[in-house]
Design a protein around this motif. Sequence first.
Motif, mmCIF file in Angstrom:
data_model
loop_
_atom_site.group_PDB
_atom_site.id
_atom_site.type_symbol
_atom_site.label_atom_id
_atom_site.label_comp_id
_atom_site.label_asym_id
_atom_site.label_seq_id
_atom_site.Cartn_x
_atom_site.Cartn_y
_atom_site.Cartn_z
ATOM 1 N N LYS A 199 5.208 4.666 1.029
ATOM 2 C CA LYS A 199 6.400 5.082 0.287
ATOM 3 C C LYS A 199 7.116 6.232 0.986
ATOM 4 O O LYS A 199 8.358 6.289 1.013
ATOM 5 C CB LYS A 199 6.005 5.499 -1.131
ATOM 6 N N LYS B 264 -0.691 3.631 0.016
ATOM 7 C CA LYS B 264 0.536 3.346 -0.731
ATOM 8 C C LYS B 264 1.458 4.559 -0.749
ATOM 9 O O LYS B 264 2.689 4.426 -0.652
ATOM 10 C CB LYS B 264 0.188 2.906 -2.151
ATOM 11 N N ARG B 265 0.882 5.753 -0.859
ATOM 12 C CA ARG B 265 1.695 6.966 -0.831
ATOM 13 C C ARG B 265 2.375 7.152 0.522
ATOM 14 O O ARG B 265 3.552 7.514 0.601
ATOM 15 C CB ARG B 265 0.818 8.189 -1.141
ATOM 16 N N GLU C 281 -0.339 -6.926 3.007
ATOM 17 C CA GLU C 281 -1.310 -7.312 1.977
ATOM 18 C C GLU C 281 -1.853 -8.726 2.167
ATOM 19 O O GLU C 281 -2.922 -9.054 1.649
ATOM 20 C CB GLU C 281 -0.677 -7.148 0.590
ATOM 21 N N VAL D 95 5.768 -4.640 2.897
ATOM 22 C CA VAL D 95 4.373 -4.341 2.568
ATOM 23 C C VAL D 95 3.621 -5.608 2.173
ATOM 24 O O VAL D 95 2.413 -5.730 2.432
ATOM 25 C CB VAL D 95 4.309 -3.296 1.438
#
Length: 339
Positions: free
Chosen positions: A85, A81-82, A70, A66
């Motif tokens: 994951k 982000k969810r 970024e 990730v």
Amino acid sequence: METKVFKPSAVDQAAALIAAGQLVAFPTETVYGLGADATNVAAVKQVYQAKGRPSDNPLIVHVADVATVERFAKPLSINAKRLIKAFWPGPLTMIFNLKPDALAPEVTGGLTTAAFRNPANAATIALIKAAKTPIVGPSANTSGKPSPTTAQHVLHDLDGKIAGILDDGATKVGVESTVLDLSGDQPAILRPGAVTAEAIEAVIDEPVLTEQHHVGATEVPKAPGMKYKHYAPDAQVYIVDQVTDWPAALKWAAQQQVPMGVMATDAVLKANELPANCERFSLGNDVQSASRELFAGLRHFDTETSIKDILAQAFDNYGLGAAYMNRLNKSAGQTHFRV
């Protein structure tokens, strides 16, 4: 040039080619991609040339973590982000807004967004890490043709046009990743895949737009597969919508008096006697196996130069079936067998 084939144990050699600005095809859980250093404009241009791909068809950037996303994208939302994951590594590509001048127009199709994916393949993650750069990765085939699900498929299309192929066997999913656009006000699926709208909605707890798969002739697509002809073999494909339509479809096939291909599940193949002019290709037992075998079947009949037409089985258009039907409809040019 000579196209070298590397096993995963020789991933460092393949990575050295990527780092040197060369093209190396790589495996994922979906299909094989055509890899180049995403930060090297000259290398990215070679991808379009090798594939014969239109330059306004943006590329997906494959990353090992990730943190790499970024570096290029604006701050990730809570939803992003969810989803990372829940589904990374895996067959979900997400489109993010980019920081100014973060990636070259050759990668983005001139847009201010880019698509990122973290593939679920250990050999390719090792390739990205060893090359020390994110890699672009459109399907490693001649543009418009069925996507490759084995290294042999890649070699058939691109032998002599690319430096290498990282061979990790047949892919497990068989259709390209879901592409989810997170750059606008509402999440939207631009290309269906193994990660379904229902699965995404369960993670982010808000509706996802799903009928966003096409753009007009003058528009720049945000994701592959939205504008140009895709997945098409040389033969014409006819979609057989219902299991009960197969007797009529096979009767029609027999009347054509030319070699025909039949792509169907084992149940359909067992229940129906194929005419003498028909060659069968099994799609297995269900939509999972059919998705895995679809491109292999289309490519099989591409190599059988005498095959003029292909009858292919449809599945219900939900879940993984939505991804399967998206690819099948495009390979057929929306042509269905009519009883």
